[in-house]
Design an enzyme around this catalytic site. Structure first.
Site, PDB file in Angstrom:
ATOM      1  N   ASN A 134       0.802  -1.229   0.000  1.00 28.94           N
ATOM      2  CA  ASN A 134       0.000   0.000   0.000  1.00 28.94           C
ATOM      3  C   ASN A 134       0.830   1.272   0.000  1.00 28.94           C
ATOM      4  OD1 ASN A 134      -1.657  -2.067   2.169  1.00 28.94           O
ATOM      5  ND2 ASN A 134      -2.631  -1.487   0.243  1.00 28.94           N
ATOM      6  N   ILE A 148       0.932   6.791   0.507  1.00 27.10           N
ATOM      7  CA  ILE A 148       0.243   5.714   1.223  1.00 27.10           C
ATOM      8  C   ILE A 148      -1.207   5.629   0.770  1.00 27.10           C
ATOM      9  CG2 ILE A 148      -0.470   4.867   3.499  1.00 27.10           C
ATOM     10  CD1 ILE A 148       1.901   6.550   4.646  1.00 27.10           C
ATOM     11  N   CYS A 149      -1.638   4.408   0.464  1.00 28.61           N
ATOM     12  CA  CYS A 149      -3.029   4.173   0.077  1.00 28.61           C
ATOM     13  C   CYS A 149      -3.742   3.471   1.226  1.00 28.61           C
ATOM     14  CB  CYS A 149      -3.100   3.317  -1.187  1.00 28.61           C
ATOM     15  SG  CYS A 149      -4.779   2.874  -1.675  1.00 28.61           S
ATOM     16  N   VAL A 150      -4.680   4.156   1.839  1.00 35.50           N
ATOM     17  CA  VAL A 150      -5.469   3.561   2.915  1.00 35.50           C
ATOM     18  C   VAL A 150      -6.850   4.217   2.885  1.00 35.50           C
ATOM     19  CG1 VAL A 150      -4.623   5.215   4.646  1.00 35.50           C
ATOM     20  CG2 VAL A 150      -5.503   3.004   5.385  1.00 35.50           C
TER      21      VAL A 150
END
Length: 209
Positions: free
Chosen positions: A90, A97-99
């Site tokens: 992620n 950051i991918c969240v």
């Protein structure tokens, strides 16, 4: 490391006070394994040190992360980046950051502390279904041992205290102060030996890729 530009002049005084209050609270009573680094001249540029959680390939590492608040914060979420190189499904090549917390699940009342805790949780439970690093996501799902070895190697190379200029998150020095220099001096021989070993391991892994 500071941001190239600041949105501090675009934030309302109320938002600035709220952010500074939360940062100061975290500095006084830090969440476990997280140390916030306050930039009083620009609250839109927030950095923190996160301990790699035990039992993960990131254990014993210290990761520097950055949150950049945009002019519409807190109505819109900040951007989040790892400044420390990391192998994680992620996290993109540029550190982004991918969240979901910073996308569809964002709520204006979540706050900085919640974001940092979410990033720490992401080190414990990656989400390969929404991978920015497709190689890491695929490796985690299909060859976990290889993923773990690669992530651990990156942690040992890039996320050691000497690389971050800190001791540990509990007594980190962002200014290269005495405790940082003392720690770095004690670790120098061990770091040199570890570096040689890791470089050999890295060469072997690269031949297999």
């Amino acid at each position: 490391m500071s941001s190239q530009y600041s949105n501090v002049e675009n934030l309302s005084p109320q938002t600035i006070r709220q952010v500074m209050r939360e940062l100061q609270e975290m500095e006084t009573t830090p969440p476990e394994g997280i140390k916030v680094l306050i930039n009083e001249s620009d609250v839109t540029d927030i950095q923190a040190l996160i301990d790699g959680p035990a039992g993960t390939p990131y254990a014993a590492g210290i990761f520097r992360v950055k949150l950049t608040l945009n002019k519409d914060f807190p109505l819109t979420p900040p951007k989040a980046y790892f400044l420390t190189k990391i192998f994680h499904p992620n996290v993109a090549a540029n550190g982004e950051i991918c969240v979901n917390t910073l996308k569809k699940d964002w709520k204006p009342d979540l706050g900085i502390k919640h974001i940092l805790l979410t990033i720490k949780c992401l080190l414990i439970v990656p989400n390969p279904e929404s991978a920015l690093n497709e190689e890491a996501g695929k490796m985690l799902l299909e060859r976990y041992d290889d993923y773990s070895q690669r992530a651990r190697m990156m942690t040992e190379i890039h996320a050691q205290p000497a690389k971050c200029g800190v001791g540990a998150t509990g007594d980190a020095k962002d200014d290269g102060g005495p405790s940082t220099k003392k720690h770095a001096g004690l670790d120098k021989k061990l770091q040199d030996k570890k570096k040689e070993k890791l470089l050999k391991e890295k060469k072997r892994m690269l031949k297999r890729l």
